[in-house]
Write a protein that holds these residues in place. Structure first.
Motif: not given
Ligand code: GDP
Length: 301
Positions: A185-194, A233-239, A241-249
């Motif tokens: 009924e709904a699919i939620v991508v949880g707040p895990s390391n993207p 280590p989410t921030d390091a992995f997101v960086a 991937a060339g992304l700034e931490p935050g909703a935009g990433a």
């Protein structure tokens, strides 16, 4: 039925909140298995087990083991001179022994996990993302390391130079995962390391297409609180991937998949729900789960 995609912490905490809201028979968690490791003679599946421990209210304060566990086997291994850098508590090891025995008997990882999860008294289902082996490798200081070695042995400041999801091209989503996504009924991508928790789930060939074809809205909850990762280590992995931490990433990492995004900051480019997303208590987990579900139900595909 609600489907949550999760690693072992952020997505697991949201799943625990959702359990209060929809009950075990209404919840399916699809968990990352690219952190799995064979060690001490057993097959360890950290994220599916951590999700199960969160759901069963058995998670310890560190967030990666069983509350009140003992360490006799690790002490015994160390006394025998065996490397014990990957530490499993005694009861945690028991879960892994059950899994390993079933796998050696020819059962699929999905079936073995179901046995472990049921054994913890849970009705909710925790599905490995695939029955095929996928193993994250991280390059740091010029060397490729299996994920757990990177996390535990490379040290906190180790740079993330590259990430490889070994085996992913040959992996397939399981029939159970495809059925859950199709029926949700709904699919939620949880707040895990993207990058290293949700990334492997989405990289399994056929998974993105299944989400795109699902009749349910797909929304994500941002793992960034006050602009940074709560832990790990989410921030390091997101960086990397060339992304700034935050909703935009988050929006960028899941581009083309989302019908909405929940974050503690304004969201642009797609429907957003701005709310406090810190889940540091049962009440907070339940509140975030309720708001997330209400938001998902307000969206139509
Ligand atoms: P792992 O498998 O243990 O590495 O964990 P995950 O990938 O599932 O979760 C790590 C992410 O969870 C980090 O990016 C954290 O910022 C996020 N996280 C942890 N606790 C919370 C929380 O209370 N709220 C939100 N929004 N994110 C959280």
């Amino acid at each position: 039925m609600i489907v949550v995609l999760a690693g072992g912490t952020g997505g697991a905490k949201l799943a625990r909140g959702l359990l209060d809201v929809v009950g075990g028979d209404g919840l399916v968690v699809v968990a990352n298995t690219a952190d799995d490791i064979e060690v001490h003679g057993v097959h360890v599946s950290p994220d599916p087990d951590l999700v199960s421990l969160w759901l069963a209210d058995l998670i310890d304060a560190r967030g990666y083991g069983l509350r009140g566990d003992t360490w006799a086997v690790m002490d015994g291994l160390e006394a025998l001179g065996r490397p014990a850098w990957f530490r499993l508590g005694d009861r945690d090891l028991a879960l892994c022994l059950v899994r390993t025995e079933l796998l050696r008997a020819g059962r699929r990882p999905t079936e073995a996990q179901a046995e472990v999860t049921r054994g913890l008294g849970l009705e909710a289902r925790v599905l490995p993302m695939s029955d095929d082996p996928v193993r994250t490798q991280v390059r740091t200081r010029g060397r490729w390391l299996p994920f757990q070695e990177f996390m535990i042995l490379a040290g906190p400041g180790a740079p993330v130079e590259d990430v490889d999801l070994r085996g992913v091209d040959a992996a397939r989503p399981t029939p159970e995962v495809l059925a859950a996504v199709g029926e949700a009924e709904a699919i939620v991508v949880g707040p895990s390391n993207p990058v290293i928790s949700i990334g492997p789930i989405l990289a399994v060939p056929g998974m993105r297409a299944a989400l795109a074809e699902a009749r349910a809205p797909v929304i994500a909850v941002s793992p960034f609180v006050d602009g940074r990762a709560v832990k790990g280590p989410t921030d390091a992995f997101v960086a990397h991937a060339g992304l700034e931490p935050g909703a935009g990433a988050v929006a960028e990492a899941y581009r083309g998949l989302l019908d909405g995004l929940v974050a503690d900051e304004p969201v642009s480019g797609l429907p957003g729900l701005e709310t406090d997303t810190l889940m540091d208590s049962p009440a907070a987990r339940r509140r975030v789960a309720e708001e997330t579900l209400a938001f998902a139900r307000s969206l139509r595909r």
